[in-house]
Design a protein around this motif. Structure first.
Motif, PDB file in Angstrom:
ATOM      1  N   GLU A 177      -4.596   5.061  -7.988  1.00 13.87           N
ATOM      2  CA  GLU A 177      -3.870   5.927  -7.202  1.00 13.87           C
ATOM      3  C   GLU A 177      -4.287   6.839  -5.986  1.00 13.87           C
ATOM      4  N   ASP A 178      -3.803   6.670  -4.905  1.00 10.32           N
ATOM      5  CA  ASP A 178      -4.170   7.470  -3.769  1.00 10.32           C
ATOM      6  C   ASP A 178      -3.029   7.594  -2.893  1.00 10.32           C
ATOM      7  N   ASP A 179      -2.026   8.521  -3.125  1.00 17.85           N
ATOM      8  CA  ASP A 179      -0.721   8.500  -2.322  1.00 17.85           C
ATOM      9  C   ASP A 179      -1.064   9.397  -0.930  1.00 17.85           C
ATOM     10  N   PRO A 180      -1.311   8.477   0.133  1.00 16.47           N
ATOM     11  CA  PRO A 180      -1.514   9.155   1.209  1.00 16.47           C
ATOM     12  C   PRO A 180      -0.608  10.027   1.945  1.00 16.47           C
ATOM     13  N   LYS A 181      -0.812  11.046   2.555  1.00 14.40           N
ATOM     14  CA  LYS A 181       0.011  12.234   3.141  1.00 14.40           C
ATOM     15  C   LYS A 181      -0.688  12.372   4.741  1.00 14.40           C
ATOM     16  N   ARG A 182       0.040  11.436   5.446  1.00 15.49           N
ATOM     17  CA  ARG A 182      -0.563  11.665   6.871  1.00 15.49           C
ATOM     18  C   ARG A 182       0.400  12.123   7.681  1.00 15.49           C
ATOM     19  N   LEU A 183       1.351  11.606   8.514  1.00 16.18           N
ATOM     20  CA  LEU A 183       2.508  12.112   9.219  1.00 16.18           C
ATOM     21  C   LEU A 183       3.677  12.724   8.374  1.00 16.18           C
ATOM     22  N   GLY A 184       3.889  11.810   7.348  1.00 18.45           N
ATOM     23  CA  GLY A 184       5.018  12.375   6.683  1.00 18.45           C
ATOM     24  C   GLY A 184       6.293  11.853   6.936  1.00 18.45           C
ATOM     25  N   ILE A 185       7.208  12.620   6.675  1.00 16.44           N
ATOM     26  CA  ILE A 185       8.723  12.159   7.020  1.00 16.44           C
ATOM     27  C   ILE A 185       8.971  13.239   8.163  1.00 16.44           C
ATOM     28  N   PRO A 186       9.497  12.810   9.258  1.00 13.85           N
ATOM     29  CA  PRO A 186       9.994  13.574  10.567  1.00 13.85           C
ATOM     30  C   PRO A 186      11.060  14.381   9.966  1.00 13.85           C
ATOM     31  N   HIS A 232      -6.103 -10.523  -9.759  1.00 20.78           N
ATOM     32  CA  HIS A 232      -5.931  -9.252  -9.363  1.00 20.78           C
ATOM     33  C   HIS A 232      -7.259  -9.009  -8.796  1.00 20.78           C
ATOM     34  N   SER A 233      -7.797  -9.601  -7.753  1.00 23.21           N
ATOM     35  CA  SER A 233      -9.196  -9.590  -7.274  1.00 23.21           C
ATOM     36  C   SER A 233      -9.438  -8.814  -6.092  1.00 23.21           C
ATOM     37  N   GLY A 234     -10.452  -8.721  -5.641  1.00 21.50           N
ATOM     38  CA  GLY A 234     -10.783  -8.046  -4.332  1.00 21.50           C
ATOM     39  C   GLY A 234     -10.491  -6.613  -4.225  1.00 21.50           C
ATOM     40  N   PRO A 235     -10.670  -5.993  -2.971  1.00 21.59           N
ATOM     41  CA  PRO A 235     -10.751  -4.503  -2.784  1.00 21.59           C
ATOM     42  C   PRO A 235      -9.277  -3.980  -3.184  1.00 21.59           C
ATOM     43  N   PHE A 236      -8.240  -4.828  -3.084  1.00 22.84           N
ATOM     44  CA  PHE A 236      -6.922  -4.385  -3.356  1.00 22.84           C
ATOM     45  C   PHE A 236      -6.209  -4.914  -4.544  1.00 22.84           C
ATOM     46  N   THR A 264       0.679 -12.538  -5.769  1.00 16.41           N
ATOM     47  CA  THR A 264       0.080 -11.571  -6.591  1.00 16.41           C
ATOM     48  C   THR A 264      -0.010 -10.052  -5.760  1.00 16.41           C
ATOM     49  N   PRO A 265       0.844  -9.133  -6.119  1.00 12.13           N
ATOM     50  CA  PRO A 265       0.804  -7.852  -5.612  1.00 12.13           C
ATOM     51  C   PRO A 265      -0.461  -7.014  -5.642  1.00 12.13           C
ATOM     52  N   SER A 266      -0.585  -6.356  -4.641  1.00  9.52           N
ATOM     53  CA  SER A 266      -1.621  -5.233  -4.848  1.00  9.52           C
ATOM     54  C   SER A 266      -1.559  -4.392  -5.951  1.00  9.52           C
ATOM     55  N   LEU A 267      -2.417  -3.809  -6.476  1.00 11.58           N
ATOM     56  CA  LEU A 267      -2.135  -2.731  -7.647  1.00 11.58           C
ATOM     57  C   LEU A 267      -2.424  -1.278  -7.073  1.00 11.58           C
ATOM     58  N   ARG A 268      -2.751  -1.199  -5.882  1.00 15.65           N
ATOM     59  CA  ARG A 268      -2.978   0.170  -5.383  1.00 15.65           C
ATOM     60  C   ARG A 268      -1.623   0.993  -5.552  1.00 15.65           C
ATOM     61  N   ASN A 269      -1.786   1.917  -6.063  1.00 18.04           N
ATOM     62  CA  ASN A 269      -0.467   3.056  -6.308  1.00 18.04           C
ATOM     63  C   ASN A 269       0.471   2.259  -7.101  1.00 18.04           C
ATOM     64  N   VAL A 270      -0.045   1.277  -7.946  1.00 16.59           N
ATOM     65  CA  VAL A 270       0.919   0.743  -9.016  1.00 16.59           C
ATOM     66  C   VAL A 270       1.694   1.728  -9.914  1.00 16.59           C
ATOM     67  N   ASP A 298      -7.115   4.412   0.125  1.00 19.85           N
ATOM     68  CA  ASP A 298      -8.601   3.574  -0.128  1.00 19.85           C
ATOM     69  C   ASP A 298      -9.577   4.920  -0.483  1.00 19.85           C
ATOM     70  N   ASP A 299      -8.666   5.987  -0.972  1.00 22.66           N
ATOM     71  CA  ASP A 299      -9.344   7.024  -1.416  1.00 22.66           C
ATOM     72  C   ASP A 299      -9.200   7.459  -2.900  1.00 22.66           C
ATOM     73  N   SER A 300      -9.036   6.364  -3.526  1.00 20.58           N
ATOM     74  CA  SER A 300      -8.701   6.631  -5.145  1.00 20.58           C
ATOM     75  C   SER A 300      -9.960   7.134  -5.817  1.00 20.58           C
ATOM     76  N   ALA A 301      -9.720   7.354  -7.050  1.00 15.38           N
ATOM     77  CA  ALA A 301     -10.976   7.607  -8.059  1.00 15.38           C
ATOM     78  C   ALA A 301     -11.730   6.209  -7.994  1.00 15.38           C
ATOM     79  N   PHE A 302     -11.203   5.354  -7.996  1.00 17.25           N
ATOM     80  CA  PHE A 302     -11.751   3.771  -8.021  1.00 17.25           C
ATOM     81  C   PHE A 302     -12.617   3.791  -6.600  1.00 17.25           C
ATOM     82  N   ASP A 303     -11.920   4.090  -5.656  1.00 17.37           N
ATOM     83  CA  ASP A 303     -12.590   3.919  -4.559  1.00 17.37           C
ATOM     84  C   ASP A 303     -13.986   4.659  -4.508  1.00 17.37           C
TER      85      ASP A 303
END
Length: 449
Positions: free
Chosen positions: A429-438, A283-287, A333-339, A247-252
């Protein structure tokens, strides 16, 4: 389907689009845009659950043959999907489009639907899971396609969704008599002593590191309660909710007041999306999803979703859940975030290119009648499996049924308008990088990195 040369297909699709023309100026202030996403829009998770869930998500210990993890079909390197139109679970080796069939354990079938992306599934508005919504929360009650006391103990719809892949022989369970888990699945035994979920829980609990992590995450386990599969599902859900919150895309940032966050092209695309092009009607709503089900004439490929006694390989979508004729061939209806990261597109992954999908989605009737297999991305499988791939698209009655269910009229947009829509989709597009791959998992098993 036509016999047009594959290298000319995409050009032919674009040939039906009008000559580019300047987009009409739109006052962005008049657009009905969603409110910015906030922390309150998401389910609460704890650090202990998330850390535990990360390891379980990537650990093949949850699969029947201990060779497939959740991440096999939902990998962060592939937009939390697998890069294939239809995935290959049991019987495969490798990641995404590079996944190949194992010679001494050939897959019996493709996974019948495209692996959905996981972004923002921890948001409270996602109350329906899977392409047909067969797992859903309705009036505060969980609806699932099978009866089992297990579903009274999970944390919600996301944790419920996480439990289903292990029950699928083609996804994670394994084929008949390959392992104790696959035998329990075939017999319809899930909860209780010797049931599929019980077998996995005991397998996980036998690993000291997992036992310790569960005790930290869930105090009642530290006080002596056994680890149940519901605990595993809850932890995996907590990880997905935390890790793939996007939720930190340019759109957000634009919604939060940063008007410079969107390029002029993206703003033009946003004006079309929420205006003339009518995309936001579904494709309505925040997502960018109304969380509803719509028949949009997507081509069908692969084994479909019929019952064992039925013939053919069609997939009738939401109808299989509700039994209502108006739900034939309707899918969520799929979300379009990071589509931009989650190709291929459609419930069966019929399109591997996003622009080609957008053009086809605008005129679904025409696109269905002229669809070509070159648009799909499929792993090579034995002929007895692959021969099913195009049964539906080669059957005039099946194609006519899909065509008759389409609920929108065909339309086209100018090339510059398609460009603008693509710019707006990129701004989601907002590809989050948090814990990642162990680096490793407590079972010590290998997994795809």
């Amino acid at each position: 389907m036509s016999n047009m040369r594959p290298d000319l297909i995409f050009l032919a699709m674009l040939a039906s689009v009008p000559v580019a023309r300047p987009a009409a100026a739109v006052d962005l202030a008049t657009l009905e845009l969603p409110a910015p996403v906030t922390d309150g829009d998401y389910m609460a998770v704890t650090p202990g659950e998330v850390a535990l869930g990360q390891l379980l998500f990537f650990d093949p210990i949850l699969s029947g043959n201990e060779n497939i993890s959740c991440s096999t079909c939902h990998h962060p390197r592939l937009g939390t999907s697998d890069g294939l139109s239809l995935g290959m679970g049991e019987g495969g080796h490798g990641l995404g489009p590079d996944r190949v069939a194992v010679a001494d354990n050939m897959p019996e079938d493709r996974v019948p639907r495209n692996a959905p992306a996981l972004y923002n599934l921890g948001a409270r508005e996602f109350t329906r899971m899977f392409h047909d919504g067969r797992v859903e929360m309705v009036d505060g009650r969980l609806r699932v396609p099978i009866e089992d006391p297990f579903f009274e103990t999970v944390s919600g719809v996301l944790a419920t969704q996480a439990a289903f892949p292990v029950m699928s022989p083609d996804e994670m369970g394994g084929q008949v008599s390959e392992n104790p888990l696959s035998k329990a699945i075939r017999q319809g035994r899930f909860s209780g002593e010797g049931g599929a979920w019980d077998l996995i829980a005991k397998r996980v609990a036998a690993i000291p590191e997992y036992q310790s992590l569960f005790e930290r995450a869930y105090p009642e386990i530290a006080f002596g309660r056994p680890i149940y599969f519901a605990d595993i599902s809850n932890a995996v859900a907590a990880f997905m909710a935390f890790e793939y919150r996007a939720d930190d895309s340019a759109f957000d940032r634009y919604l939060r007041g940063d008007e410079a966050a969107l390029s002029d092209a993206a703003k033009a695309g946003m004006a079309l999306f929420y205006g003339e092009a009518g995309c936001s009607s579904c494709h309505s709503g925040p997502f960018q999803s109304d969380q509803g089900f719509h028949a949009m004439g997507q081509p069908q490929l692969g084994p479909g979703k019929t019952l064992d006694f039925e013939r053919g390989h069609r997939d009738e979508g939401r109808f299989r859940v509700t039994g209502k004729a108006e739900d034939l061939y309707a899918f969520r209806t799929p979300s379009l975030r990071n589509v931009t990261l989650t190709a291929p597109y459609g419930h069966a992954g019929a399109y591997s290119d996003l622009r080609a999908f957008v053009v086809a989605h605008l005129a679904p009737g025409d696109a269905l009648m002229h669809y070509e297999p070159i648009h799909a991305t499929l792993s090579d499988l034995p002929p007895e499996v692959a021969e099913k791939d195009w049964d539906v698209m080669g059957n005039e009655a099946d194609v006519a049924a899909i065509l008759s269910a389409i609920e929108v009229e065909d339309r086209t947009l100018a090339a510059d308008q398609i460009d603008a829509l693509m710019a707006f989709l990129a701004a989601l597009e907002d590809d989050p990088k948090r814990l990642g791959i162990p680096e490793s998992v407590p079972s010590g098993l290998d997994f795809e990195k």
